[in-house]
Design a protein around this motif. Structure first.
Motif, PDB file in Angstrom:
ATOM      1  N   LEU A 100      41.255 -44.279 -29.254  1.00 38.35           N
ATOM      2  CA  LEU A 100      40.865 -43.288 -30.251  1.00 38.35           C
ATOM      3  C   LEU A 100      41.031 -41.860 -29.717  1.00 38.35           C
ATOM      4  O   LEU A 100      40.695 -40.910 -30.408  1.00 38.35           O
ATOM      5  CB  LEU A 100      39.420 -43.537 -30.686  1.00 38.35           C
ATOM      6  CG  LEU A 100      39.228 -44.817 -31.492  1.00 38.35           C
ATOM      7  CD1 LEU A 100      37.740 -45.112 -31.709  1.00 38.35           C
ATOM      8  CD2 LEU A 100      39.968 -44.725 -32.827  1.00 38.35           C
ATOM      9  N   LYS A 101      41.558 -41.730 -28.517  1.00 36.61           N
ATOM     10  CA  LYS A 101      41.806 -40.418 -27.933  1.00 36.61           C
ATOM     11  C   LYS A 101      42.752 -39.640 -28.854  1.00 36.61           C
ATOM     12  O   LYS A 101      43.830 -40.132 -29.184  1.00 36.61           O
ATOM     13  CB  LYS A 101      42.420 -40.568 -26.525  1.00 36.61           C
ATOM     14  CG  LYS A 101      42.829 -39.273 -25.884  1.00 36.61           C
ATOM     15  CD  LYS A 101      41.641 -38.545 -25.322  1.00 36.61           C
ATOM     16  CE  LYS A 101      42.100 -37.309 -24.547  1.00 36.61           C
ATOM     17  NZ  LYS A 101      41.168 -36.228 -24.655  1.00 36.61           N
ATOM     18  N   ASP A 102      42.300 -38.467 -29.300  1.00 41.57           N
ATOM     19  CA  ASP A 102      43.064 -37.597 -30.193  1.00 41.57           C
ATOM     20  C   ASP A 102      43.461 -38.276 -31.507  1.00 41.57           C
ATOM     21  O   ASP A 102      44.457 -37.904 -32.134  1.00 41.57           O
ATOM     22  CB  ASP A 102      44.316 -37.053 -29.491  1.00 41.57           C
ATOM     23  CG  ASP A 102      43.950 -36.172 -28.310  1.00 41.57           C
ATOM     24  OD1 ASP A 102      42.977 -35.394 -28.426  1.00 41.57           O
ATOM     25  OD2 ASP A 102      44.618 -36.265 -27.271  1.00 41.57           O
ATOM     26  N   ALA A 103      42.689 -39.263 -31.956  1.00 42.85           N
ATOM     27  CA  ALA A 103      43.014 -39.998 -33.186  1.00 42.85           C
ATOM     28  C   ALA A 103      42.847 -39.141 -34.443  1.00 42.85           C
ATOM     29  O   ALA A 103      43.464 -39.422 -35.460  1.00 42.85           O
ATOM     30  CB  ALA A 103      42.152 -41.244 -33.309  1.00 42.85           C
ATOM     31  N   PHE A 113      32.440 -35.366 -28.512  1.00 41.62           N
ATOM     32  CA  PHE A 113      33.177 -36.074 -29.562  1.00 41.62           C
ATOM     33  C   PHE A 113      34.503 -35.378 -29.890  1.00 41.62           C
ATOM     34  O   PHE A 113      35.556 -36.003 -29.897  1.00 41.62           O
ATOM     35  CB  PHE A 113      32.307 -36.198 -30.819  1.00 41.62           C
ATOM     36  CG  PHE A 113      32.856 -37.130 -31.852  1.00 41.62           C
ATOM     37  CD1 PHE A 113      32.454 -38.459 -31.870  1.00 41.62           C
ATOM     38  CD2 PHE A 113      33.762 -36.697 -32.806  1.00 41.62           C
ATOM     39  CE1 PHE A 113      32.953 -39.337 -32.823  1.00 41.62           C
ATOM     40  CE2 PHE A 113      34.275 -37.568 -33.767  1.00 41.62           C
ATOM     41  CZ  PHE A 113      33.868 -38.891 -33.776  1.00 41.62           C
ATOM     42  N   PHE A 114      34.465 -34.075 -30.184  1.00 47.57           N
ATOM     43  CA  PHE A 114      35.672 -33.343 -30.571  1.00 47.57           C
ATOM     44  C   PHE A 114      36.725 -33.371 -29.469  1.00 47.57           C
ATOM     45  O   PHE A 114      37.904 -33.583 -29.741  1.00 47.57           O
ATOM     46  CB  PHE A 114      35.351 -31.889 -30.941  1.00 47.57           C
ATOM     47  CG  PHE A 114      36.580 -31.107 -31.314  1.00 47.57           C
ATOM     48  CD1 PHE A 114      37.096 -31.179 -32.596  1.00 47.57           C
ATOM     49  CD2 PHE A 114      37.251 -30.335 -30.375  1.00 47.57           C
ATOM     50  CE1 PHE A 114      38.255 -30.480 -32.945  1.00 47.57           C
ATOM     51  CE2 PHE A 114      38.403 -29.638 -30.711  1.00 47.57           C
ATOM     52  CZ  PHE A 114      38.907 -29.708 -32.000  1.00 47.57           C
ATOM     53  N   ALA A 115      36.289 -33.161 -28.235  1.00 45.71           N
ATOM     54  CA  ALA A 115      37.238 -33.130 -27.110  1.00 45.71           C
ATOM     55  C   ALA A 115      37.986 -34.455 -26.988  1.00 45.71           C
ATOM     56  O   ALA A 115      39.155 -34.490 -26.604  1.00 45.71           O
ATOM     57  CB  ALA A 115      36.508 -32.818 -25.807  1.00 45.71           C
ATOM     58  N   PHE A 116      37.336 -35.547 -27.347  1.00 50.78           N
ATOM     59  CA  PHE A 116      37.987 -36.852 -27.237  1.00 50.78           C
ATOM     60  C   PHE A 116      38.768 -37.208 -28.501  1.00 50.78           C
ATOM     61  O   PHE A 116      39.940 -37.550 -28.448  1.00 50.78           O
ATOM     62  CB  PHE A 116      36.963 -37.950 -26.936  1.00 50.78           C
ATOM     63  CG  PHE A 116      37.600 -39.286 -26.707  1.00 50.78           C
ATOM     64  CD1 PHE A 116      38.154 -39.602 -25.477  1.00 50.78           C
ATOM     65  CD2 PHE A 116      37.679 -40.226 -27.720  1.00 50.78           C
ATOM     66  CE1 PHE A 116      38.780 -40.822 -25.256  1.00 50.78           C
ATOM     67  CE2 PHE A 116      38.296 -41.451 -27.519  1.00 50.78           C
ATOM     68  CZ  PHE A 116      38.845 -41.752 -26.287  1.00 50.78           C
ATOM     69  N   ALA A 117      38.101 -37.124 -29.661  1.00 50.39           N
ATOM     70  CA  ALA A 117      38.701 -37.614 -30.907  1.00 50.39           C
ATOM     71  C   ALA A 117      39.619 -36.591 -31.566  1.00 50.39           C
ATOM     72  O   ALA A 117      40.418 -36.950 -32.428  1.00 50.39           O
ATOM     73  CB  ALA A 117      37.609 -38.030 -31.888  1.00 50.39           C
ATOM     74  N   TYR A 167      34.084 -43.046 -24.202  1.00 52.96           N
ATOM     75  CA  TYR A 167      34.836 -41.791 -24.210  1.00 52.96           C
ATOM     76  C   TYR A 167      34.235 -40.677 -23.375  1.00 52.96           C
ATOM     77  O   TYR A 167      34.904 -39.668 -23.129  1.00 52.96           O
ATOM     78  CB  TYR A 167      35.063 -41.304 -25.643  1.00 52.96           C
ATOM     79  CG  TYR A 167      33.858 -40.754 -26.368  1.00 52.96           C
ATOM     80  CD1 TYR A 167      33.595 -39.383 -26.382  1.00 52.96           C
ATOM     81  CD2 TYR A 167      33.002 -41.592 -27.062  1.00 52.96           C
ATOM     82  CE1 TYR A 167      32.507 -38.866 -27.074  1.00 52.96           C
ATOM     83  CE2 TYR A 167      31.922 -41.091 -27.753  1.00 52.96           C
ATOM     84  CZ  TYR A 167      31.671 -39.730 -27.760  1.00 52.96           C
ATOM     85  OH  TYR A 167      30.595 -39.234 -28.450  1.00 52.96           O
ATOM     86  N   ALA A 168      33.011 -40.796 -22.946  1.00 53.84           N
ATOM     87  CA  ALA A 168      32.418 -39.746 -22.117  1.00 53.84           C
ATOM     88  C   ALA A 168      31.265 -40.340 -21.316  1.00 53.84           C
ATOM     89  O   ALA A 168      30.664 -41.346 -21.710  1.00 53.84           O
ATOM     90  CB  ALA A 168      31.931 -38.579 -22.971  1.00 53.84           C
ATOM     91  N   GLU A 169      30.979 -39.682 -20.206  1.00 50.02           N
ATOM     92  CA  GLU A 169      29.913 -40.173 -19.326  1.00 50.02           C
ATOM     93  C   GLU A 169      29.181 -38.977 -18.730  1.00 50.02           C
ATOM     94  O   GLU A 169      29.789 -37.982 -18.351  1.00 50.02           O
ATOM     95  CB  GLU A 169      30.535 -41.022 -18.227  1.00 50.02           C
ATOM     96  CG  GLU A 169      29.544 -41.749 -17.361  1.00 50.02           C
ATOM     97  CD  GLU A 169      30.244 -42.672 -16.395  1.00 50.02           C
ATOM     98  OE1 GLU A 169      30.523 -43.826 -16.769  1.00 50.02           O
ATOM     99  OE2 GLU A 169      30.518 -42.234 -15.259  1.00 50.02           O
ATOM    100  N   ASP A 209      22.953 -35.354 -27.883  1.00 50.95           N
ATOM    101  CA  ASP A 209      23.542 -34.014 -27.807  1.00 50.95           C
ATOM    102  C   ASP A 209      24.831 -34.025 -26.982  1.00 50.95           C
ATOM    103  O   ASP A 209      25.833 -33.427 -27.364  1.00 50.95           O
ATOM    104  CB  ASP A 209      22.553 -33.008 -27.201  1.00 50.95           C
ATOM    105  CG  ASP A 209      21.401 -32.681 -28.139  1.00 50.95           C
ATOM    106  OD1 ASP A 209      21.465 -33.020 -29.340  1.00 50.95           O
ATOM    107  OD2 ASP A 209      20.404 -32.096 -27.655  1.00 50.95           O
ATOM    108  N   PHE A 210      24.793 -34.718 -25.846  1.00 47.75           N
ATOM    109  CA  PHE A 210      25.972 -34.781 -24.979  1.00 47.75           C
ATOM    110  C   PHE A 210      27.132 -35.481 -25.695  1.00 47.75           C
ATOM    111  O   PHE A 210      28.265 -34.974 -25.716  1.00 47.75           O
ATOM    112  CB  PHE A 210      25.639 -35.499 -23.668  1.00 47.75           C
ATOM    113  CG  PHE A 210      26.845 -35.740 -22.803  1.00 47.75           C
ATOM    114  CD1 PHE A 210      27.422 -34.706 -22.086  1.00 47.75           C
ATOM    115  CD2 PHE A 210      27.416 -37.000 -22.725  1.00 47.75           C
ATOM    116  CE1 PHE A 210      28.549 -34.919 -21.309  1.00 47.75           C
ATOM    117  CE2 PHE A 210      28.539 -37.224 -21.947  1.00 47.75           C
ATOM    118  CZ  PHE A 210      29.105 -36.186 -21.233  1.00 47.75           C
TER     119      PHE A 210
END
Length: 167
Positions: free
Chosen positions: A162-165, A114-118, A85-87, A108-109
């Motif tokens: 799980l994007k915006d799940a 996490f919130f921006a994706f999930a 979900y992030a890199e 930390d990253f």
């Protein structure tokens, strides 16, 4: 008899210069493309990787001392455990920061992303995350500087993204 050379006109010189420039630029673009392709192929051949939005059934959250050598991809529409979900790309010129500092920075990253994706805070979510981080050997030998965040459940059973799940 000596043939006399005619002086070149500015139009002929301009046309010759334009043709030479076009040829040079084409050669540079071709070389750039080959270098980029080599770098991509080299990275694919030596580093396990997974693109954002791809899914995997990678077994377990690897212990810090365990090196991931292969990331099996599965279609996200089939049951899976994890989704990338992030890199984060770390500085190429930096020295290896050490496992503890790298893990802390990666955690930390991934936490921040996490919130921006999930679409839900990590504390309120049933989902887990873990980062894949470069090893010291990969950092030094193949210039691996990529942290990849995975979201999911160790027990699996996730189907779809799980994007915006919000779960």
């Amino acid at each position: 008899m000596n043939p006399t050379r005619r002086p070149r006109t500015p139009a002929v010189l301009a046309a010759t210069l334009a043709a030479a420039s076009a040829l040079f630029l084409t050669a540079c673009e071709t070389l750039d493309g080959r270098i980029e392709q080599f770098q991509q192929d080299f990275g694919k051949a030596t580093l396990p990787s997974i693109a954002i939005g791809e899914c995997t059934n990678l077994e377990g959250t690897p212990p810090e001392e365990e090196e991931v050598t292969h990331i099996p991809r599965v279609p996200c529409g089939t049951p899976h455990k994890w989704e990338a979900y992030a890199e984060l790309q770390l500085e190429l010129t930096a020295d290896f920061p050490g496992d503890e500092a790298l893990t802390s920075q990666a955690d930390d990253f991934c936490w921040d992303e996490f919130f921006a994706f999930a679409g839900i805070d990590y504390e309120d979510s049933e989902l887990e995350f873990f980062p894949l981080t470069p090893t010291e050997d990969g950092w030094k030998t193949v210039r691996d500087r990529t942290v990849t965040c995975l979201i999911g459940l160790e027990d699996g059973g996730i189907t779809g993204t799980l994007k915006d799940a919000q779960r």
